[in-house]
Every structure is written in structure tokens, then in C-alpha cells.
Write an enzyme that holds these catalytic residues in place. Structure first.
Site, PDB file in Angstrom:
ATOM      1  N   SER A  49     -31.740 -65.183  31.747  1.00  0.00           N
ATOM      2  CA  SER A  49     -30.352 -64.707  31.577  1.00  0.00           C
ATOM      3  C   SER A  49     -30.339 -63.597  30.533  1.00  0.00           C
ATOM      4  CB  SER A  49     -29.451 -65.844  31.093  1.00  0.00           C
ATOM      5  OG  SER A  49     -29.434 -66.863  32.050  1.00  0.00           O
ATOM      6  N   GLU A  90     -18.857 -67.657  40.338  1.00  0.00           N
ATOM      7  CA  GLU A  90     -20.159 -68.060  39.785  1.00  0.00           C
ATOM      8  C   GLU A  90     -20.186 -69.576  39.879  1.00  0.00           C
ATOM      9  OE1 GLU A  90     -22.549 -66.082  38.884  1.00  0.00           O
ATOM     10  OE2 GLU A  90     -21.517 -64.161  38.803  1.00  0.00           O
ATOM     11  N   LYS A 136      -8.344 -69.305  31.053  1.00  0.00           N
ATOM     12  CA  LYS A 136      -8.091 -70.745  31.135  1.00  0.00           C
ATOM     13  C   LYS A 136      -9.458 -71.451  31.017  1.00  0.00           C
ATOM     14  CE  LYS A 136      -8.034 -74.641  33.672  1.00  0.00           C
ATOM     15  NZ  LYS A 136      -8.670 -75.397  32.618  1.00  0.00           N
ATOM     16  N   PRO A 137      -9.720 -72.077  29.863  1.00  0.00           N
ATOM     17  CA  PRO A 137     -11.017 -72.737  29.684  1.00  0.00           C
ATOM     18  C   PRO A 137     -11.008 -74.138  30.298  1.00  0.00           C
ATOM     19  CG  PRO A 137      -9.692 -73.058  27.740  1.00  0.00           C
ATOM     20  CD  PRO A 137      -8.830 -72.277  28.715  1.00  0.00           C
ATOM     21  N   ALA A 138     -12.157 -74.787  30.300  1.00  0.00           N
ATOM     22  CA  ALA A 138     -12.226 -76.185  30.755  1.00  0.00           C
ATOM     23  C   ALA A 138     -11.458 -77.059  29.758  1.00  0.00           C
ATOM     24  CB  ALA A 138     -13.676 -76.630  30.830  1.00  0.00           C
ATOM     25  N   GLY A 169     -17.704 -72.218  37.736  1.00  0.00           N
ATOM     26  CA  GLY A 169     -17.566 -73.673  37.770  1.00  0.00           C
ATOM     27  C   GLY A 169     -18.280 -74.226  38.986  1.00  0.00           C
ATOM     28  N   SER A 170     -17.844 -75.383  39.429  1.00  0.00           N
ATOM     29  CA  SER A 170     -18.539 -76.053  40.529  1.00  0.00           C
ATOM     30  C   SER A 170     -18.231 -75.378  41.868  1.00  0.00           C
ATOM     31  CB  SER A 170     -18.110 -77.513  40.585  1.00  0.00           C
ATOM     32  OG  SER A 170     -16.716 -77.582  40.819  1.00  0.00           O
ATOM     33  N   ARG A 187     -18.480 -63.323  29.087  1.00  0.00           N
ATOM     34  CA  ARG A 187     -19.081 -62.665  30.254  1.00  0.00           C
ATOM     35  C   ARG A 187     -17.995 -62.150  31.204  1.00  0.00           C
ATOM     36  NH1 ARG A 187     -23.745 -65.955  33.477  1.00  0.00           N
ATOM     37  NH2 ARG A 187     -22.032 -66.669  34.762  1.00  0.00           N
ATOM     38  N   ASN A 200     -19.705 -76.016  30.142  1.00  0.00           N
ATOM     39  CA  ASN A 200     -21.112 -76.079  29.703  1.00  0.00           C
ATOM     40  C   ASN A 200     -21.533 -74.908  28.808  1.00  0.00           C
ATOM     41  OD1 ASN A 200     -21.026 -74.371  31.963  1.00  0.00           O
ATOM     42  ND2 ASN A 200     -23.166 -74.756  32.436  1.00  0.00           N
ATOM     43  N   CYS A 217     -26.053 -74.099  34.877  1.00  0.00           N
ATOM     44  CA  CYS A 217     -26.149 -73.785  36.308  1.00  0.00           C
ATOM     45  C   CYS A 217     -27.552 -73.260  36.610  1.00  0.00           C
ATOM     46  CB  CYS A 217     -25.101 -72.759  36.689  1.00  0.00           C
ATOM     47  SG  CYS A 217     -25.155 -71.324  35.622  1.00  0.00           S
TER      48      CYS A 217
HETATM   49  P1  NAP Z   1     -15.440 -77.504  37.413  1.00  0.00           P
HETATM   50  O1  NAP Z   1     -15.072 -78.927  37.473  1.00  0.00           O
HETATM   51  O2  NAP Z   1     -15.516 -76.757  38.679  1.00  0.00           O
HETATM   52  O3  NAP Z   1     -14.384 -76.830  36.409  1.00  0.00           O
HETATM   53  C1  NAP Z   1     -14.484 -75.475  36.079  1.00  0.00           C
HETATM   54  C2  NAP Z   1     -13.120 -74.945  35.693  1.00  0.00           C
HETATM   55  O4  NAP Z   1     -12.267 -75.019  36.827  1.00  0.00           O
HETATM   56  C3  NAP Z   1     -12.426 -75.746  34.582  1.00  0.00           C
HETATM   57  O5  NAP Z   1     -11.743 -74.848  33.760  1.00  0.00           O
HETATM   58  C4  NAP Z   1     -11.471 -76.625  35.360  1.00  0.00           C
HETATM   59  O6  NAP Z   1     -10.335 -76.991  34.622  1.00  0.00           O
HETATM   60  C5  NAP Z   1     -11.068 -75.681  36.468  1.00  0.00           C
HETATM   61  N1  NAP Z   1     -10.515 -76.365  37.646  1.00  0.00           N
HETATM   62  C6  NAP Z   1     -10.828 -77.580  38.138  1.00  0.00           C
HETATM   63  N2  NAP Z   1     -10.087 -77.835  39.240  1.00  0.00           N
HETATM   64  C7  NAP Z   1      -9.293 -76.762  39.436  1.00  0.00           C
HETATM   65  C8  NAP Z   1      -8.319 -76.413  40.414  1.00  0.00           C
HETATM   66  N3  NAP Z   1      -7.986 -77.227  41.412  1.00  0.00           N
HETATM   67  N4  NAP Z   1      -7.701 -75.222  40.307  1.00  0.00           N
HETATM   68  C9  NAP Z   1      -8.010 -74.384  39.301  1.00  0.00           C
HETATM   69  N5  NAP Z   1      -8.919 -74.648  38.346  1.00  0.00           N
HETATM   70  C10 NAP Z   1      -9.568 -75.821  38.425  1.00  0.00           C
HETATM   71  O7  NAP Z   1     -16.847 -77.263  36.694  1.00  0.00           O
HETATM   72  P2  NAP Z   1     -17.364 -77.847  35.311  1.00  0.00           P
HETATM   73  O8  NAP Z   1     -17.686 -79.291  35.511  1.00  0.00           O
HETATM   74  O9  NAP Z   1     -16.478 -77.452  34.191  1.00  0.00           O
HETATM   75  O10 NAP Z   1     -18.715 -76.996  35.128  1.00  0.00           O
HETATM   76  C11 NAP Z   1     -19.884 -77.321  35.734  1.00  0.00           C
HETATM   77  C12 NAP Z   1     -20.135 -76.501  36.982  1.00  0.00           C
HETATM   78  O11 NAP Z   1     -20.077 -75.110  36.661  1.00  0.00           O
HETATM   79  C13 NAP Z   1     -21.524 -76.713  37.536  1.00  0.00           C
HETATM   80  O12 NAP Z   1     -21.457 -76.846  38.934  1.00  0.00           O
HETATM   81  C14 NAP Z   1     -22.276 -75.442  37.156  1.00  0.00           C
HETATM   82  O13 NAP Z   1     -23.365 -75.126  37.979  1.00  0.00           O
HETATM   83  C15 NAP Z   1     -21.200 -74.442  37.244  1.00  0.00           C
HETATM   84  N6  NAP Z   1     -21.547 -73.246  36.450  1.00  0.00           N
HETATM   85  C16 NAP Z   1     -21.918 -72.121  37.109  1.00  0.00           C
HETATM   86  C17 NAP Z   1     -22.296 -70.991  36.392  1.00  0.00           C
HETATM   87  C18 NAP Z   1     -22.699 -69.735  37.092  1.00  0.00           C
HETATM   88  O14 NAP Z   1     -22.742 -68.706  36.417  1.00  0.00           O
HETATM   89  N7  NAP Z   1     -22.994 -69.749  38.369  1.00  0.00           N
HETATM   90  C19 NAP Z   1     -22.291 -71.027  34.997  1.00  0.00           C
HETATM   91  C20 NAP Z   1     -21.911 -72.197  34.353  1.00  0.00           C
HETATM   92  C21 NAP Z   1     -21.530 -73.315  35.102  1.00  0.00           C
HETATM   93  P3  NAP Z   1     -10.114 -78.473  34.054  1.00  0.00           P
HETATM   94  O15 NAP Z   1     -11.166 -78.671  33.024  1.00  0.00           O
HETATM   95  O16 NAP Z   1      -8.757 -78.407  33.500  1.00  0.00           O
HETATM   96  O17 NAP Z   1     -10.266 -79.406  35.225  1.00  0.00           O
END
Ligand code: NAP
Length: 474
Positions: free
Chosen positions: A438, A248, A172-174, A226-227, A157, A149, A282
Site C-alpha cells: 500500500s 473499495e 460518515k465514519p463507521a 467497506g464490505s 484517502r 479497520n 482488506c
Molecule cells: P461495513 O459493515 O460494510 O461498514 C462500512 C461502512 O458502511 C460503515 O461506515 C457502516 O456504518 C456503513 N454502512 C453499513 N450499512 C450501511 C447501509 N445500509 N447504508 C449505508 N452505509 C452503511 O464494513 P466494516 O465492517 O466497517 O469494514 C470491514 C470491511 O471493509 C471488510 O470487508 C474490508 O475488506 C473492507 N475494507 C475494504 C478496503 C478497501 O480498500 N478495499 C479497505 C478497508 C476495509 P455503520 O458502522 O454505522 O454500520
């Protein structure tokens, strides 16, 4: 447009084992094929970071600082180009993408300034038997995992404080948004980052390959954004080698409008808090908790402002709301709205998925009661559920009825009342009478299941430093 698509390991651009297509979510068409890493690439990245740590950790802070400063300047000079990449692969509108690049670059500037300011401590022990020396040392090889996102800001950051502290990194990006990360890596290379200090991988099998890296004793730190669901998995993975972790995670931000709030200001703030990044943040306001006596006025004005937004591909002139990152993400948003309506929610605006190949979803406002399931889910899209309350105590109870605790918003014309409410809400950050807070100079992070640790501010560099105590016989 020149795009980097190879892996970056030990200061060299290298081909992967295969490729992953990156699509423009506004059209569904493929923009680029990015190299994917096999196990040998992941291992080579760890080796490179491990070797480079020996010299980078000893490099003068001033030198590290100047490289980060140079990276900041390059990002600002090339902001339009970078923003186009963000918009193309993520779907967000150009103005949001440009805002993200500026915000992202600021982390390099802020941590260029912090690199030379890490404090230490020298004291006499209370017993008088020794001197207490406290210093801070870089943790070591850090694995940085980022979401789609904010593909630029979530990378800088982490990279900014890591490099300032003297750590070496593997980014490692998304999978949806690697192109922005690659463009930032290329900027760091041009800024003079020595080989092996920053590495980029995109594993062909994310889960198992990251797990293997987290079990490599040379990796000492994991910084994840991430999530919450993936964060929990990674915390378990990190437990085996007792890694330092920063998490985060997800949010479910309440936007509380007290009965004495200036409604026009609250609507303006709500538009920012909800619609920056098309709601995919987020920090996005996820639940509008509005005093009954002002709910009608707020809902009418807010729905009018939401309805005026132009939904269009991110790079189209005048676009104000772009596409979601993928059809899959867009459909998740649509399903949450359908479930909200099924549970008795009343649609005030939007709620219909447009036809066509792009991952678009319109600005949507829905009034709901306290039991509606949409209030328990992070929507991550342009959807605003509104629920009403009677009395500040009920507002606080509603705001806190979530497992998340990242950010909250409070609107009131009485600062004392707003601060009391802010103090009672369980979240790592609270915005009072503002739609965005932010700031690279402020500590960003959550409580409860929104995460562990803080990024940015004075705290951010400590996520990459170990505290060391040296006791000296005198
Ligand atoms: P996500 O599905 O959790 O993915 C985030 C990252 O984790 C991606 O690079 C993903 O790679 C990787 N990942 C997924 N499964 C993994 C595993 N089993 N082992 C290691 N890495 C893994 O989140 P998203 O859909 O990209 O982003 C949205 C979420 O991020 C929301 O919940 C949002 O609130 C949160 N977020 C939080 C903040 C904060 O600062 N608190 C800021 C921004 C976003 P792949 O793409 O290769 O699956």
C-alpha cells in the site's frame, strides 16, 4: 485526552439528536459519547456542502493544495496523539496505529501535490473540422463512507483527492470508530478548510438516512470503503440518481509461496501481510497457498513467529497483537475457526478464545484442504489458513477461486516466474516478495467483487473529477 464528540456541519461543531457510546474493545469500557445526526442534520450537511461547492470548486488549486499540505503537517506533528485515539477505539496496537496515521497523513501530502497537476488536452480533430479540448471538473457534493479497520487512512484517502479536485464532502465514519474521524476533521478545520467544504455526520439510523442522502439530487458522488455486501446495497441505492461511485470492498487475498521461494523471506512477508492491523485489513493475507515441497518448513517457521506475538491491550508496552474492534467481530473470527476445524482443519497454533471482557483472539494457524469453508470467507482477524498445491497452475487456480480480487502476494526467487504468476492472478494489486505494498502514490483497488475505481496514485483524483469535452469551431 481532549476528544471531539459533536457533529461538524457548515464549519460549526453542533450537538446531535442523541449520542452513541464508543467503547475501548480492550476493556469493553465506554470512552466517549458521540453525537448522532437526525434527518435535519443530514440535510443541513448536504446544504452546507452544496453551497460551499460554488466557491470551493472555483478556489485556486494552489490554495486547495496548501490547505492539504498544512493538514499533512499537523497530522505528522500530532501523530502520537492521533495514534492513541485510533488504538483506543479500534483496539489495534500503538505501533500499527502510528503506522496508520503516517500512512493517512501521506494522502494529504500526495493530493496536495496532485491538486496542481490535473492535466488537460488540446488537439485538432482527425477530420480537421474542429479543435478538441478536454478538461476535468469537480463532480460536486461527495458522500464518503468509511469502515472501522483504518479509521484515519480510509478517511484521508477520500478527503485528500476530493478536496484536491474541488469537491465538497460529507464524511460518515463507521459507528465503532468516529473519534479518529472527528480528530481529522478538527485538523482540517485548523488547516484552514473553509466552512461547508468538509462536514461530519454519524446518522442515528445508518441505512435509511444514507439512502435518503443518496436520493438527494444535490449529492453527486459516493465513495465507499467497506464490505462487499454493503457495497452491493449502496450501488443499488446509487442507481436511482445515477451517481458516480467508487467502491473499495472486501478481499480474500491469496499468499502464494512457490517451491523456489526463500522461506525465511516468505515468513517475514507473511507476518506483515497477515498481522498488520491484527489481520483486520482488506489487504490481509487470507489464504496461504504453499507448494507441497516447502509447506512443512513454511508452516513450522510461520507458526513459531505467530506464536511469539504478545497479545495485549493496544496501548500496553510491547503489545504486538491487540483486540478486535468488538466482541461481535471477535466472535465472527472464532466461529470461522470452529467451522474450519469441524470441516477437517488441523490447528497448529491458537484457536481458543481467551476469557475476559476484551475482544481478544490469539494468533492462529490452521492447515486445511482445498474444500475448507474458511478459504471462502474474509477472516478479518489473526488467523492463517494454509493449503498446499502441486505446480504453479494449481496455485493460480486456487488463488483465483474466489469472488474477490483485491490483492495477492507471490513469493518466488525467480522474478520471471513470479511476474507470470502475478499476471495470471485476478486481482487489482499483486505484491511480489513483499508483505505490504500500500502506497499513497500507487493506485489502490480491486477487480471482481472487491470493487470499482482506484484510490491514491495518479488515478485517485479522477474519482472526484468529471471529464468534459469542449468542441471548438476553428
Ligand atoms: P461495513 O459493515 O460494510 O461498514 C462500512 C461502512 O458502511 C460503515 O461506515 C457502516 O456504518 C456503513 N454502512 C453499513 N450499512 C450501511 C447501509 N445500509 N447504508 C449505508 N452505509 C452503511 O464494513 P466494516 O465492517 O466497517 O469494514 C470491514 C470491511 O471493509 C471488510 O470487508 C474490508 O475488506 C473492507 N475494507 C475494504 C478496503 C478497501 O480498500 N478495499 C479497505 C478497508 C476495509 P455503520 O458502522 O454505522 O454500520
Amino acid at each position: 485526552m481532549q476528544l471531539k464528540t459533536d457533529l461538524y456541519i457548515d464549519g460549526a461543531w453542533v450537538k446531535g439528536d442523541g449520542t452513541l457510546p464508543v467503547t475501548d474493545p480492550s476493556t469493553g469500557s465506554v470512552i466517549a459519547e458521540v453525537a448522532t445526526a437526525g434527518e435535519a442534520h443530514c440535510d443541513a450537511a448536504v446544504t452546507a456542502a452544496h453551497n460551499a461547492f460554488k466557491t470551493w470548486s472555483k478556489t485556486a488549486p494552489r490554495v486547495r493544495s496548501e490547505i492539504l499540505r498544512k493538514a499533512f503537517e499537523l497530522m505528522i506533528a500530532e501523530a502520537d496523539h492521533l495514534a492513541k485515539i485510533v488504538s483506543m477505539e479500534n483496539g489495534k496496537v500503538f505501533s500499527d496505529a502510528k503506522g496508520e496515521i503516517t500512512y493517512a497523513a501521506e494522502f494529504f501530502r500526495w493530493f496536495a501535490e496532485e491538486a496542481v497537476r490535473t492535466p488537460g488536452d488540446y488537439r485538432q480533430a482527425p477530420s480537421g473540422d474542429k479543435r478538441i479540448l478536454v478538461t476535468h471538473q469537480p463532480i460536486g457534493v461527495s458522500l464518503l463512507i468509511t469502515p472501522w479497520n483504518f479509521p484515519a487512512a480510509m478517511a484521508t484517502r477520500k478527503i485528500g483527492p476530493a478536496l484536491a479536485a474541488g469537491c465538497t464532502v460529507i464524511l460518515k465514519p463507521a459507528s465503532e470508530t468516529p473519534l479518529t474521524a472527528l480528530a481529522i476533521i478538527e485538523i482540517l478545520e485548523r488547516a484552514g478548510v473553509p466552512k461547508g467544504v468538509v462536514n461530519f455526520i454519524l446518522p442515528s439510523k445508518t441505512g435509511p438516512m444514507i439512502s435518503k442522502m443518496l436520493h438527494d439530487p444535490r449529492v453527486r458522488n459516493l465513495s465507499f470503503t467497506g464490505s462487499t455486501e454493503v457495497g452491493r446495497t449502496l450501488l443499488k441505492e446509487s442507481a436511482d440518481n445515477v451517481l458516480r461511485t467508487s467502491m473499495e470492498l472486501g478481499g480474500n487475498a491469496p499468499f502464494v509461496v512457490l517451491d523456489d521461494a526463500n522461506i525465511d523471506d516468505a515468513v517475514a512477508g507473511a507476518m506483515l501481510a497477515k498481522m498488520r492491523n491484527g489481520g483486520a485489513a482488506c489487504t490481509a493475507a487470507n489464504r496461504f497457498i504453499v507448494a507441497k515441497s516447502v509447506a512443512e518448513e513454511f508452516t513450522t517457521k510461520f507458526a513459531k513467529a505467530m506464536g511469539a506475538l504478545k497479545l495485549a491491550p493496544g496501548l500496553e508496552d510491547g503489545a504486538q497483537l491487540g483486540a478486535s474492534v468488538s466482541i461481535k467481530e471477535r466472535n465472527k473470527i472464532a466461529d470461522l475457526v470452529s467451522a474450519a476445524v469441524k470441516a477437517g482443519g488441523k490447528l497448529i497454533l491458537g484457536g481458543t478464545t481467551p476469557e475476559g471482557a476484551g475482544a481478544f483472539y490469539p494468533a492462529t494457524v490452521v492447515t486445511v484442504d482445498k474444500a475448507n469453508p474458511i478459504l471462502n470467507n474474509e477472516v478479518f482477524g489473526p488467523v492463517a489458513p494454509i493449503v498446499t498445491f502441486d505446480g504453479d497452475a494449481e496455485a493460480i487456480e486456487l488463488a483465483n477461486s474466489t469472488e474477490y480480487g483485491l490483492i495477492s502476494y507471490v513469493y518466488s526467487s525467480d522474478l520471471k516466474r513470479a511476474i507470470k504468476t502475478a499476471e495470471a492472478i485476478e486481482s487489482g494489486m499483486v505484491a511480489i516478495n513483499r508483505g505490504v505494498i500500500s502506497d499513497p502514490a500507487a493506485p489502490f483497488g480491486g477487480v471482481k467483487q472487491s470493487g470499482l475505481g482506484r484510490e491514491g496514485g495518479f488515478a485517485g483524483i479522477y474519482e472526484f473529477l468529471e471529464t468534459k469535452y469542449i468542441g471548438v469551431e476553428i
